[in-house]
Design a protein around this motif. Sequence first.
Motif, PDB file in Angstrom:
ATOM      1  N   ASN A   1      77.911  17.661  38.763  1.00 50.87           N
ATOM      2  CA  ASN A   1      78.431  18.171  37.472  1.00 50.87           C
ATOM      3  C   ASN A   1      77.673  19.437  37.105  1.00 50.87           C
ATOM      4  OD1 ASN A   1      79.387  18.660  34.954  1.00 50.87           O
ATOM      5  ND2 ASN A   1      79.238  16.551  34.246  1.00 50.87           N
ATOM      6  N   GLU A   2      78.262  20.574  37.453  1.00 47.87           N
ATOM      7  CA  GLU A   2      77.528  21.839  37.262  1.00 47.87           C
ATOM      8  C   GLU A   2      77.459  22.273  35.806  1.00 47.87           C
ATOM      9  OE1 GLU A   2      81.222  24.900  38.117  1.00 47.87           O
ATOM     10  OE2 GLU A   2      79.670  24.647  39.632  1.00 47.87           O
ATOM     11  N   PHE A   3      78.207  21.600  34.914  1.00 41.96           N
ATOM     12  CA  PHE A   3      78.162  22.018  33.502  1.00 41.96           C
ATOM     13  C   PHE A   3      76.823  21.718  32.846  1.00 41.96           C
ATOM     14  CE2 PHE A   3      82.758  21.480  34.172  1.00 41.96           C
ATOM     15  CZ  PHE A   3      83.105  22.786  33.937  1.00 41.96           C
ATOM     16  N   LYS A   4      76.043  20.855  33.468  1.00 45.55           N
ATOM     17  CA  LYS A   4      74.732  20.555  32.887  1.00 45.55           C
ATOM     18  C   LYS A   4      73.839  21.791  32.873  1.00 45.55           C
ATOM     19  CE  LYS A   4      74.629  15.688  34.287  1.00 45.55           C
ATOM     20  NZ  LYS A   4      73.899  14.668  35.106  1.00 45.55           N
ATOM     21  N   SER A   5      74.013  22.678  33.862  1.00 49.29           N
ATOM     22  CA  SER A   5      73.108  23.836  33.961  1.00 49.29           C
ATOM     23  C   SER A   5      73.812  25.170  33.763  1.00 49.29           C
ATOM     24  CB  SER A   5      72.433  23.844  35.339  1.00 49.29           C
ATOM     25  OG  SER A   5      73.416  23.927  36.352  1.00 49.29           O
ATOM     26  N   LEU A   6      75.083  25.125  33.386  1.00 54.96           N
ATOM     27  CA  LEU A   6      75.858  26.378  33.277  1.00 54.96           C
ATOM     28  C   LEU A   6      75.663  27.005  31.902  1.00 54.96           C
ATOM     29  CD1 LEU A   6      77.759  28.106  34.976  1.00 54.96           C
ATOM     30  CD2 LEU A   6      79.674  26.986  33.855  1.00 54.96           C
ATOM     31  N   TRP A   7      74.928  28.108  31.867  1.00 54.07           N
ATOM     32  CA  TRP A   7      74.640  28.834  30.625  1.00 54.07           C
ATOM     33  C   TRP A   7      75.549  30.073  30.525  1.00 54.07           C
ATOM     34  CZ3 TRP A   7      70.212  28.318  27.156  1.00 54.07           C
ATOM     35  CH2 TRP A   7      69.506  27.117  27.355  1.00 54.07           C
ATOM     36  N   ILE A   8      75.581  30.621  29.366  1.00 53.82           N
ATOM     37  CA  ILE A   8      76.335  31.863  29.140  1.00 53.82           C
ATOM     38  C   ILE A   8      75.366  32.937  28.662  1.00 53.82           C
ATOM     39  CG2 ILE A   8      78.120  33.017  27.767  1.00 53.82           C
ATOM     40  CD1 ILE A   8      79.281  31.111  29.741  1.00 53.82           C
ATOM     41  N   GLU A   9      75.393  34.099  29.384  1.00 55.03           N
ATOM     42  CA  GLU A   9      74.598  35.251  28.931  1.00 55.03           C
ATOM     43  C   GLU A   9      75.533  36.161  28.128  1.00 55.03           C
ATOM     44  OE1 GLU A   9      71.882  37.848  31.609  1.00 55.03           O
ATOM     45  OE2 GLU A   9      73.753  38.959  31.364  1.00 55.03           O
ATOM     46  N   ARG A  10      75.263  36.287  26.873  1.00 54.33           N
ATOM     47  CA  ARG A  10      76.146  37.048  25.972  1.00 54.33           C
ATOM     48  C   ARG A  10      75.470  38.383  25.636  1.00 54.33           C
ATOM     49  NH1 ARG A  10      78.690  33.512  21.763  1.00 54.33           N
ATOM     50  NH2 ARG A  10      80.061  33.184  23.547  1.00 54.33           N
ATOM     51  N   THR A  11      76.132  39.477  26.031  1.00 57.07           N
ATOM     52  CA  THR A  11      75.606  40.823  25.768  1.00 57.07           C
ATOM     53  C   THR A  11      76.394  41.443  24.616  1.00 57.07           C
ATOM     54  OG1 THR A  11      75.131  41.068  28.117  1.00 57.07           O
ATOM     55  CG2 THR A  11      75.116  43.073  26.784  1.00 57.07           C
TER      56      THR A  11
END
Length: 1985
Positions: A1411-1421
């Motif tokens: 389950n890759e959603f556990k570590s999937l972050w979003i970098e918002r610029t």
Amino acid sequence: MWTPTEEEKYGVVICSFRGSVPQGLVLEIGETVQILEKCEGWYRGVSTKKPNIKGIFPANYIHLKKAIVSNRGQYETVVPLEDSIVTEVTATLQEWASLWKQLYVKHKVDLFYKLRHVMNELIDLRRQLLSGHLTQDQVREVKRHITVRLDWGNEHLGLDLVPRKDFEVVDSDQISVSDLYKMHLSSRQSVQQSTSQVDTMRPRHGETCRMPVPHHFFLSLKSFTYNTIGEDTDVFFSLYDMREGKQISERFLVRLNKNGGPRNPEKIERMCALFTDLSSKDMKRDLYIIAHVIRIGRMLLNDSKKGPAHLHYRRPYGCAVLSILDVLQSLTELKEEKDFVLKVYTCNNESEWSQIHENIIRKSSAKYSAPSASHGLIISLQLLRGDMEQIRRENPMTFNRGLAITRKLGFPDVIMPGDIRNDLYLTLEKGDFERGGKSVQKNIEVTMYVLYADGEILKDCISLGSGEPNRSSYHSFVLYHSNSPRWGEIIKLPIPIDRFRGSHLRFEFRHCSTKDKGEKKLFGFAFSPLMRDDGTTLSDDIHELYVYKCDENSTFNNHALYLGLPCCKEDYSGCPNIPSSLIFQRSTKESFFISTQLSSTKLTQNVDLLALLKWKAFPDRIMDILGRLRHVNGEEIVKFLQDILDTLFVILDDNTEKYGLLVFQSLVFIINLLRDIKYFHFRPVMDTYIQKHFAGALAYKELIRCLKWYMDCSAELIRQDHIQEAMRALEYLFKFIVQSRILYSRATCGMEEDQFRSSIQELFQSIRFVLSLDSRNSETLLFTQAALLNSFPTIFDELLQMFTVQEVAEFVRGTLGSMPSTVHIGQSMDVVKLQSIARTVDSRLFSFSESRRILLPVVLHHIHLHLRQQKELLICSGILGSIFSIIKTSSLGEYVSCLLSLLRQMCDTHYQHLLDNFQSKDELKEFLLKIFCVFRNLMKMSVFPRDWMVMRLLTSNIIVTTVQYLSSALHKNFTETDFDFKVWNSYFSLAVLFINQPSLQLEIITSSKRKKILDKYGDMRVMMAYELFSMWQNLGEHKIHFIPGMIGPFLGVTLVPQPEVRNIMIPIFHDMMDWEQRKNGNFKQVEAELIDKLDSMVSEGKGDESYRELFGLLLLEKVEQETWRETGISFVTSVTRLMERLLDYRDCMKGEETENKKIGCTVNLMNFYKSEINKEEMYIRYIHKLCDMHLQAENYTEAAFTLLLYCELLQWEERPLREFLHYPSQTEWQRKEGLCRKIIHYFNKGKSWEFGIPLCRELACQYESLYDYQSLSWIRKMEASYYDNIMEQQRLEPEFFRVGFYGRKFPFFLRNKEYVCRGHDYERLEAFQQRMLSEFPQAVAMQHPNHPDDAILQCDAQYLQIYAVTPIPDYVDVLQMDRVPDRVKSFYRVNNVRKFRYDRPFHKGPKDKENEFKSLWIERTTLTLTHSLPGISRWFEVERRELVEVSPLENAIQVVENKNQELRALISQYQHKQVHSNINLLSMCLNGVIDAAVNGGIARYQEAFFDKDYITKHPGDAEKITQLKELMQEQVHILGVGLAVHEKFVHPEMRPLHKKLIDQFQMMRASLYHEFPGLDKLSPACSGTSTPRGNVLASHSPMSPESMKMTHRHSPMNLMGTGRHSSSSLSSHASSEAGNVVMLGDSNMGEAPEDLYHHMQASPSSSSLSSTHSAPSQMITSAPSSARDKYRHAREMMLLLPTHRDRPSSAMYPAAILENGQLPNFQRALFQQVVGACKPCSDPNLSVAEKAVPAAPSSWSLDSGAREAQPFLSAHTGCILAPPVPPRSLLHGHYSLHFDAFHHPLGDTPPALPARTLRKSPLHPIPASPTSPQSGLDGSNSTLSGSASSGVSSLSESNFGHSSEAPPRTDTMDSMPSQAWNADEDLEPPYLPVHYSLSESAVLDSIKAQPCRSHSAPGCVIPQDPMDPPALPPKPYHPRLPALEHDEGVLLREEAERPRGLHRKASLPPGSVKEEQARMAWEHGRGEQ
């Protein structure tokens, strides 16, 4: 061992050498080399192209040429020893070669082919010259042709004109300037004459007459294709004039065998002829090439019985024609042979054979036929021009083919002397013969012989046609069974001149029998002598000859037997007494006709001419004979010129007194005849006759007497024609006089010399007398004087034979002096007089110094008279130029050349003498000012044409030399106390102008020319720059007078691209700064002027990067040493930075750059002027330049913002402003007003009305303060119209793109910067990326969003980084306000935006494979720009970047929340519209979410974030986990309601899909059951029980702005986000499970169906590479690029795409759900307001046509797609529900569903609310209380009509206002004001009146029953609404009244059971309008309760 060469010094490369050995010299074929050393088969030397590079090359690659070596040794020079014209051709061809290729590149194809032809000709002519086999005359002629072609090519290629003398290039040092000027003029004229046709004969260098150019047709018979003749044939070709109906040429005969080949084997490939001597007039005639085919064989072609096989007859077969006019154009252009096919036609009736060609031309098709399609003559034609000698020389191969010269009948236009010809052309016309007792008509053959006087048959005197040998007899062709044959056959009789007299023609007539014996029986004959008894030849006419009977036994041995008989009617009258007993009896009923035409230079048909030549036979008729000479044809006279002249002078000697005057007149007539262009070339014959054959020794006396008598009579006679003729013949009369006197003197040893001299003196007195007469009142006398003056200069050479130079000069002086002054003569006479003087100056007489002393005073006197009166200046200047040329010292050019000649001959002593002669400084000053002014005008005015390079360079050289002499006088006399600004300023201006001359800019010319100029003159700019600098230094303290005046001119000099000039001149600016600093304490003037002039000059194309560097370097070096160094360095730095920007700007403007680049460059420069150097005027100039660019690119909003910058600089004041740019002189108030109006207009055109409104208000305020009510009214109306436009007109939301420009190759203003750009309408990311790459073709697109490293930033390349970004609006308050319409919000979402963001997903920490959603972050610029968009540009630079990271849990919350909002909006749209044309959108959306959830979508979030381990590790996330749970719970509720709505509206054929959705929803609920135990009771669609709203949304609170945040619209994390920006996959690392999660939002639909709902909102579209493969077919096809886009990009590219825009929820979840899942009517009405009239605004998938959907519903068929859709859906259901895969494998248009198939009609429904009422109503949330009062209000829009062609549907605007998005939800209705529903408001006219049925009106009455008072309801009450939504959508324009039944189930059953009636158009009677309005008001009142 390398040894220096002695002989081998120069050579030409004959084979290219690649220099493949050490020190090898690369050589191309054709290059020339200078050889220095040799060694064992190798040479060492240099190429003349690159003399600085030495190398070795093979000796056998070089062809050696002789050369002259000077200065032998290391610096030796080598000049090839060859004809200079050969060298010139070589150099010119090399220069043309590169230019010639460019012609093709620039599409100048016509000139390209012409030049190729000329170059080939030059190569051929050069080869002829080099062969050395030509005679001197031929060499001269070849050179003439070469120079004509060289001049023509130079002219057309824009190269310099080359002055020549005798075809050789002249050295300007060796001749006078005047001569050089004349040579240029002469060359120019010859070029102009050659421009029309390169290869024609042209007058060159003073030729006085132009010979007409003859044309010639080359014809070659390639083959005759026929298969039915099987016999030998003769083919006769001739030229035929259709208009005159006659042949104009001889015939060309080709004899072919029965196989079609030539009968003579030697003729193979040689069956060709040249039709010669066609004039230009002939070429305009209606000419045809006629081919007559005569077969030679049996009498009848297909009948072997007719006649024996051994007897052959000439029989007519067929004819072919070709129009010359039709093919002339192609022949003229081609200049090569061109093939044509001539179809052969046969004659239907042989008796019409003579007219067959005319019938074919006239297309009288009944009279001819084509035997078969295969019959045809294949010929080739070529048009040649020039005399025969030229043609023969230029086409040697053609003449080697045995060419048959086929002459024109008659003489050509020009009869060349020596062209002896004696041809008689005889035409066999026709005959009329008796049948002779035969039952059928005869087959007649004519045989002709030419017999001499003694009866001998002349051999070879008959020619059937050119190309075949002559013969002794002629046999005509035979016409079958014709007693009246018409032949029309032309025979040429080339009879020798000595045999002509006494010869006669005999014609024998035979009948050709077709019986077995086939005899030819003689039955008659005719004859005709060739000359008559009077000695004249047979006249050119038709002659009817008598036919005499005879038979085979008759003998013609004694020809005298018949010669005594009359041959014709004219002859019969001459011999009346013919004995009847003669052997030959004339057949009176038979006749025979021939016609003749004589072309002879020896025989005449003219009786008068013959009488003159035989004058002694008629002594009593001499007077009459001489008088009749004038009437003799000119051709006859020139043919017998010598005989005639001899006769005349014999008559004169015989009786001078009696015949003198008549002989004189005859002589004048003949002389003037030779002035005719046709006979002009007989003048040499006349000259030869005078010199060698003339014998009239006594003639001079009578000629002088007659001439004098004519002159003396001129004062008295009224008619003077004969006198004028005598004046014109003066030249040859004097030749006869002088030659006669020489003969007499020689015979008598000089007797009577005095008498001769005195008679000449008297003659000149008579000439002076004629010229002195006042001709003002006599036109005839005027013409006599003019004729005399024109001829007068021609007699000088004759007089010089008899008199000394001084004597002749005195004669001439007296004559010229006798002419009255200008005032007494008319203007035309002035010209004649001056022309006579000019010819006198040009004559040989004037070349003698003795004669010049005598003649100059009178010549200058006349010139002075004209100059003083300003008359005929052109001729005067020519005369002066000629005088200067003779003594070796245009119009204007002539005077200039005279002046330059004078200056050129002056040396030091001359100048010193000149300057010393001035009495005072004032005189010297005046002289210097005048001479400087003349020099300036010489350079400014176009005195010499642009291509007179030699003349211009010589002029510059003379000027610079003169200035060097004069500058010392200037310095000496006008520097110290006597300083004179005017003279110095004039000097500086001259020097600046000189250096800037175009002809001296050596950088733009070829290297070879540059080398020649530098070798000859050096760089004259450098010479003048040194002189200028020296004079500046001499000024001393007076320099301040030229600051700032000379800054601009000096700056122009420094910008000249010559390093030495720049080094000399740039330090002058330091000097200027220093002097101004001394005087004023600053150098503001220098600074201001330098910046101002620099801008304009760089814009003009001057300056470059090296200049910028040199400028900074030199000035900084000087400034460093000054006390004011800081300000100086600052100024120099600013100027260099300005130059950097100006050069960028110029490069953008002059190149083929795109508008974006130009605009960006202009903005950059404009900001520099404003912020860094504060130059307001320049700033304003660039504002207007930028505005113009925006207007050109149709960026109207940006143009308005740009002009606003200028407007803001102005105040509302009455201060006067000067004229500036295009603005007139006006007050500041007026200019500001005009600007405001213009800006408002541009905002209007750009649809940016919100920006225009404040300006409208500002103007209104001004007008109001001035009581200008008319303007106030206008501006207020304008403002009001803008408000209307905002609400009514469609606007597209633009996309925004972030662009990074990395690398040093970008222009300065872009280099290593990032920008955000506002895209064009409909522009998506792919299109934008392509546009940027096309603007920067050298750039490479970066494939990742990471910031580039230093290696990329500093490299010499261009990198572009592009991705889409999402705007973050500043006006959040406006977007959150409840009552703001969506059209208004839409504007504020994308305007006045300064911040933008984009998201990039990444994994932090270890990645969970399950389950890759556990570590999937979003970098918002977040990017912050320097200015808001839109602004003065479509893009602005990023000034700040902010980076934040969004955790996986926060991201999940945002994704689910966004999906819920979208589901809610779509469901409410269907739930509250009574018309549902298309349920597919809802089907696909529900399918996508439910299927994704069942297959693990929400479950993944549960696994990731509801896990105990996660909660333990992240205790701070408890609140967020709870929020996510609530959102998941809410999603289940929403899906339940959606399924309920779906069940009501689903098409019966789609029931299986609905059942599948229900099953999957049960599974979804079951999977979430352990988390949310109450879920099993939630869905009314599944349980069949009603669920209170309190249970459903118990956990819901009002939406906060924070809850509306969106994620990256293409991010894989946008799982439940908007479907319109879906991702095709997660990322390159996404697992298959993650793919299932995506289905929570989209399933595999790419762009989910709810996306289509968003397309109807005024919302922005994505510019990403998102797929459209699930959209309806019309959408897919409208945006193919988008589909390709998605297939083309990998998953990583999705990371570059922008997030969804932040926007509030467009509709809130319903307050209560009934048992069947439906909303109360009141809530439905509100939802109708929210989603009513939505139009597609900016979906990039749609075409323009599809986006601009009309408000009215479209017509469409109910069953148009039903048959297709059912099998399609059943076959693809599995595909639609499948988990996501990359879309590459999907076919384009895979999901192009026909949504029309699911539309069925419903009953009529009335409209709910008037549009304006709803438009003014606030949009309120749905109350959550189950006890809220019930509303009977049911709003419906007209239809959701149409298929998916508009994206979803065409939504009518007739019932609702423009769409608006719903506000954040509240749970009370307290905020709803009652006046919002006031029925008294100004309503729009009601909708189409509805006619109700009985049942409907009853229902309506029940609705009207009892009005209720408005009050607020408790927040927890929701009324139970029995209203059931309709099962199926109604047909467009059939509104339906809702049936308010209490039992919903009963209603549904009734609906199902009731048969549906036909649709009808409902209408209200006129009186029911108010009733309808009252009903509406009542319903509003209930709604408020």
